[in-house]
Scaffold this motif. Sequence first.
Motif, short mmCIF file in Angstrom:
data_model
loop_
_atom_site.label_atom_id
_atom_site.label_comp_id
_atom_site.label_asym_id
_atom_site.label_seq_id
_atom_site.Cartn_x
_atom_site.Cartn_y
_atom_site.Cartn_z
N LEU A 104 0.83 -1.20 0.00
CA LEU A 104 0.00 0.00 0.00
C LEU A 104 0.87 1.25 0.00
O LEU A 104 0.58 2.22 -0.70
N ALA A 105 1.94 1.22 0.81
CA ALA A 105 2.81 2.39 0.91
C ALA A 105 3.45 2.68 -0.45
O ALA A 105 3.49 3.83 -0.89
N VAL A 106 3.92 1.62 -1.12
CA VAL A 106 4.56 1.81 -2.42
C VAL A 106 3.55 2.37 -3.42
O VAL A 106 3.82 3.32 -4.16
N LEU A 107 2.34 1.78 -3.39
CA LEU A 107 1.27 2.22 -4.28
C LEU A 107 0.96 3.69 -4.05
O LEU A 107 0.80 4.49 -4.98
N PHE A 108 0.92 4.07 -2.76
CA PHE A 108 0.60 5.44 -2.40
C PHE A 108 1.67 6.40 -2.92
O PHE A 108 1.38 7.40 -3.56
N MET A 109 2.94 6.02 -2.65
CA MET A 109 4.04 6.91 -3.05
C MET A 109 4.07 7.08 -4.56
O MET A 109 4.43 8.14 -5.06
#
Lengths: 567, 376, 293
Positions: free
Chosen positions: A15-20
């Motif tokens: 999720l964090a990677v997707l968000f960034m």
Amino acid sequence: MTRQTLIGGGVVSALAVLFMANAGGYEMRLMSLAGIYTIAVLGYQMALGHAGVLSLAQGAFFGVGAYVTGILTTQHNLDGAAAMLAAMLVAAVLAALVAIPVLRLKTHYFALATLAIAEVVHLLAVNWTTVTGGANGIYGVPPLVLFSIEIASGWPLLVTVWSAVALAAGLVFWRTSGRRGLRLDLARETPLAADVVGINRRRQRFELFVLSAILAAVAGSFQAHAIGVVSPAVTDFALMVTILVATLVGGQQRILGAVIGGILVIHLPEWFRAFDVFYLIAYGAALLLVIIVAPKGIAGFWPRRHLQETHAAQPPPALCCRQASLHCANLRKHFGGVKAVDGITARFTTGQITGVIGPNGSGKSTLLNLLTGLIRADGGTITLDHKEVTSLSADTRARAGLARAFQHPDLVREHRVWEAVMAAIPLSKDSVQAAKDAAAACAHVDLQGQAATLVEHLSPEGLRRLEIARALATVPDILLLDEPAAGLTAAEQDRLAVTVRRLADDGLAIIVVEHGMRFLLPLADTIICLDQGQVIATGPAAEIAENPEVIDCYLGRFEEAAKEAGK
Amino acid sequence: MKFSYGLSMTALAMMVFNTSPAASQNYEIPVLVPITGFLSLEGTAQRNGAVMALSEAADGIKVSAQVADTSTSPEVAVNALSRALSDEKPLAVAASMFGTQMLAMMPIAARAGVPLLTVSGTAKLTELGNPFVFRFFPGDRVVKKAQADYAVTVLNAKRPALIYQTTAYGQSGRAVLKDILAAMGAPLVFEEALSPKVKDMVPALSRLKAAGADVILLHLHSGPSALVVRQAKAMGLQQPILGGSALHQPTTAALLQPAELANVCAESAASPISETSAAFKRFTKTYQETFGSAPDAFALGQYDGMSMMLTGLAAGADTATKMRAWLANNRYQGLAMSYVSDGKGNMAHDAVIICYDGQSLVPAISRRYQNVDGKG
Amino acid sequence: MIGSETLIAAGGLGAAYALAALGFVLIINAVGAVNFAQGDFVMAGGYVAVVAASWLSQNTDVAVIAPGLVILPLVLLAMAVIGLGFSALAYLPLRRRPPMAVFISTIAIGIMLRQSANAFFGAAPQAGPVMVAPGLAGNNGHQLAMIAAALVVIAALHGLLNGTQFGRHLRASAQDPQMAAAVGIPVTRMILATFALAIALAGLAGLLLSHQYLVQPDDGTTYMLKAYIAVTLGGWGRINGAVAGALAIAVFETVVATLVSQVLAEMLLYVLVLAVLWVRPQGLFGKIEGRRA
């Protein structure tokens, strides 16, 4: 690491990677702010969730952090990291000073006192214009600089803030999980029980309050950099309400709850923007809904993690073998005009079971409370192993070898048996020794098979035994039992008597306050009979049972009552 | 006047005869103002003014207002601005009259290169060298000068007293007013700071009376202004009261009886309901019909500001960069006054003093101050 | 500088704080929780008064001499009904939970009230009706009527709680709900009645203050803070103590503001609260230990 943790970690990282990859400046700004509030909430959890104090000054400490950062970076050219350290220091000192008079107050008084402190901070921020810039505040706070790298807003700030969240979470985890967490539960939910197992509650609360202020200041310091302006809005009560709301919505104790609360409290108003001026009404309604449907916050929907039993069942090692004695002389305690305890002298020694009997109001419970230190004597002395302890606090006496079980089991409902026992073991013992002591305590009261049972699922007999096990876990020399047989069936009483006898044979000095003569007379070596705060008879059980004065004032009535009950 | 008239005509001609990019594109203009919280009265006036101006854009120019609340903290304002900048870069932003919020938004706007059009009076905004701020309401150095001048020259103040608010608005105005009065030889004999929450003005007025003040100057928000006027009259204080802009607002006057307003004056940029020209009548009528309340100077200032922006758009300033340059380099005749930048973003240089006659809630313009700072 | 005006001002302020504190303390006694929305209900009462007064002036031809007094029963009734709704939303779903849950739900209700007032009535301050027309009782007439009305209400409340069967039931269910239920008192109904009464009192405070102090959506916080302080100083849960605490705060604020400055008055009030709690952790007039907030 469990599979669940791995999967959870994987999902979060994805999720964090997707968000960034997808977020623009606006989304990153909101997420950075969410991280900042998460830090403040993590701090607030320590005060509200773990120490159980309803502090309304968390917003003020946030504001102090922001102001110290704003002033130092704009007027004294300090870099952001140094300013943040200074902010933490100022908040810690302020919290420590405040804690001394305030932490002893009861809930609503404590809430008001912290609210008053917050208002004073706010008034200073608005009116001390030469230092704070007044209502306009301080503008042009530069971006954070860490190791001479400027942390611009956008992803650098986002990553920095969430790294700080991880650090803060680590700190919170270290100070509030495992055995420490169990002891916090005990102190918060059952303060008297915490006292008699030797937990220094004042120190615990002080530490948590100061740490909560420090985390608030860190959050405030980050916010000053993120917004670039420090104004009295950061000391406003509205900010305190925001932190409170985030904590309750997310959950008061779980780290996950802080993250959920921090993210929601920033994003919810943004999602509701479409409602125009009605968006804050929707915000209030959402808050009300969460309180009603999620009593433990959203993180409460995930099951609580329990401390696992780490020690395989083994034959219990012997208890203590130290020779110990407890002695009180001419002990007195008055409540108003009532002489509850009026000059009692008694001695309790290793291997002996001493029964304390007497009619209601004769001073039995007061004597027990005086001996354990839950109340202070008006006169007389108490000596433990030839050392006077009359003026020592309950927790200090407990650490010196005095243990007590309560009449009404005073246990944390959400603990398992194993946890309830572990909570009593001092942190100075390493985990191997602690597990050994806990296993031994359970075994001594025949609870060894039930380590994983929840306290709220225990039978009345089980609760009584757990009370004793918790007392034993402190490895005491002297054990005080307050009406251990009350409410138990005859068969349960007999089993309990065997257990208590065995403990005395193992070398404990035991004091039993009891009404049930059927239980006490065969068990006790010596009996002390009290009436109106004074000892009217003392001697071996058989002798006391025949003593006319005792029969007159107590046993006679008891037998009549027994007959009544028999009918 | 002539210049801007010509300009408007040119703009109109351009619109009619040219298919400029302005004609085909819809411009969304963020309106980021406090519509909740303690400044929501002024913020709502701002919003109304901005929305009304945008709705009156000439045919062929497609603009729409994107209103977002900035509430009471810089944090929310910065979030709103950052959201507004996240989609497409807007031509300009109608921005909060709350000075602290402006101070937080300005660096972000500068980085994005988007001009902010505000009616905030806070002196600091235009003293920081940020070329993206345009203030369509006379700053403290204009209106406070008018207030001081009127107090000393018309009301013959020798011993003026000041009651001001402990907000950014109050503290900023007080600093300016104190200096000007001292320079004019009538220094303040008494000053008192009040939190906007204070409802009981008797203590402050008792001390003011004891200090022997001959004119009562106010620099307060709407509610407190009304409370001071009423309680001063109830106490029988005879000194004339010369209020801040809040006392010109129709909503403030509505809280009082006409008799209580006798001998009460106030400074402002303008007073739409006092004016009698056809243009003003039309503005006041439309505003009243659209928003259900009478317009004040904040609404008018923001209206004029957004109208100037529309004129710039019609004149070809169809990017934020061009718009900033256009606003900085052109004069615009608005309804309230003629606007031109002093090089720092101060667009408004006129002020008025209005006075109530004790019989009506509609004040009369008592004196007009033009080009007070000499930069107009 | 301290003259009759100052005393009347202090009396008016004291009446305001006392009425806010009374509703506050009633709810504390009934459910053991702080009602953080009490101040917002004072504000809401002000708006109900404004609406009722404008309705009155539009629908009656006679010039009303005492509009405030005429609409008083109407405001009380409306706010009592709102109080019932309040208890249904913020208390009943949480009755088996610790008082802290109710405390938080009242914060949520407070936010909703404040924002609703802003959304429906706008941010501009509004003036409520006068109690008696100025021509009738001079300049201070309204303030004196306000103080008198507060005194009457405090006396009436005292009579209600101490002199009637209803009041005894109310106090019994507050002191020991289980015992009260055991002797046949309908505890839930009593608690709902307390909410209705407490919010009606807030409404009355709102009506009385709406003219003298105007009414604005953000007014609630101040009244709540002052009520909280009054109740704490007066001894948690003590009704007479709350009134005494409210008066003490009002006199303190007015006198310090008259002699020194308003900012200092506010700051010193909080310092005083801290000092009192330091010396007397149970409150100024408090004796018994209260329940958890």
